[in-house]
Design an enzyme around this catalytic site. Sequence first.
Site: not given
Ligand code: GLY
Ligand code: MN
Ligand code: MN
Length: 441
Positions: A270, A349, A404, A406, A39, A383, A242, A353, A259, A360, A387
């Site tokens: 982000d 990647h 990374r 970003e 619940d 970003e 992720h 975005h 991140d 996103h 890796y």
């Molecule tokens: N944190 C999600 C991305 O960097 O796209």
């Molecule tokens: Mn991002």
């Molecule tokens: Mn990110």
Amino acid sequence: MSDPSPFKARRDRLLARMAERGGGVAVVPTAPEVIRNRDTHYRYRHDSYFYYLTGFREPEALLLLVAGDEPRAILLCREKDPDREIWDGFRHGPDAARERFAMDETHAIDALDEVLASNLANQPAIYYALGHDATWDQRLTRALNSVRANSRGGVAAPPTIHDVRALLDEMRLIKDASEIALMRRAAAISAEAHRQAMRTARPGVFEYEVEAVVEQAFRRAGAQAPAYPSIVASGANACVLHYVDNDRRIADGDLLLIDAGCELDGYASDITRSFPVDGRFTGAQRDIYELVLAAQQAAVRETRAGAPWNAPHDAAVAILARGLIDLGLLRGSLDTVLENEDYRRFYMHRTGHWLGLDVHDAGEYKQGGEWRPLEVGMTLTIEPGCYVRPADDVPEAFWNIGVRIEDDALVTADGCELITAAAPKTVAEIEDWMAAGGDDA
Ligand code: GLY
Ligand code: MN
Ligand code: MN
């Protein structure tokens, strides 16, 4: 939400666009409440399209926009309920909501079937996100059928359904002044959280302890939540794009990739930073870090009004490919590596975005089959990353390095502004910031 006028301005723009297309009624529900277990519900989060047009954060609500000679904005929401408010907190109720959110009409959500049916009758079209929420699809179908059942009384159901997201996505792509102000604040809060994290992360500390520092910084500054699950990834975990377990004890010599970005009043930030937990980059870490930083700088230079969406990505990839060859991680000529996309082994990647109400964010990336040009007022992330997983053909010094970098960018007339720039980023900035910190900082 203190000022309803930006939300009303967006409704008026949507109504004008619907009118240009022959009129109709937009049906925009908010998100359902979702059970977490038994619940207990997940913490409620409104629907981004609905919020964009209303500023209303309560569940069980629907916006109807009727285009035509006398355009109308109609909000359906929960009734005031003193008993429920003891348990669940304040509800505006339809009467207070009308003025507070600058609506033309408000009704109790309990009157949904009648209000929906009467506003659908004889309309030329519906603007609705069909297929997004099965429960709302059923409610709308029920209302349409009840209109059809009255056809002998001379009423007709709308013959056409358009996807309201097609219009709203284009609007959401260009941020207005109130959105930019919020995104700047969200970015500043997240940048400060990263600064604090850099002074917390040390060998022996668990990833989740750093996560707690980051998310405490979000909440202490008034942000409602993380905009997405925070990634705090040390050592080899940084190569899991992720990664969200955040449960490893950070070891001596690790790089830590964080991140994490907050959501403030519905708007996401982000940020990713990658740094050595003992405060000094090793040779191989520095090589990869400087390469990713150079790739990001190249992408930033290509982020300006008129440049195609893909230009920052292409610029980052060209730098990364060249650097990976120079470091001995890839073999062959630059042209071959780019043509065969060999770099994807280390950079799999894309470079960014759209960013906004959703991390996103909404909006097409191509128009007529071509990458769309960037425009003033768009917001996006930049970003690039690299890796390196262990492999026989990779020098061991590079194994398990994941980097990374970003930032969040606002497109301006002559370039872009990085609204997350307050988070330390160059090797010198990071090492200086960490050296000046210490456990008590
Ligand atoms: N944190 C999600 C991305 O960097 O796209
Ligand atoms: Mn991002
Ligand atoms: Mn990110």
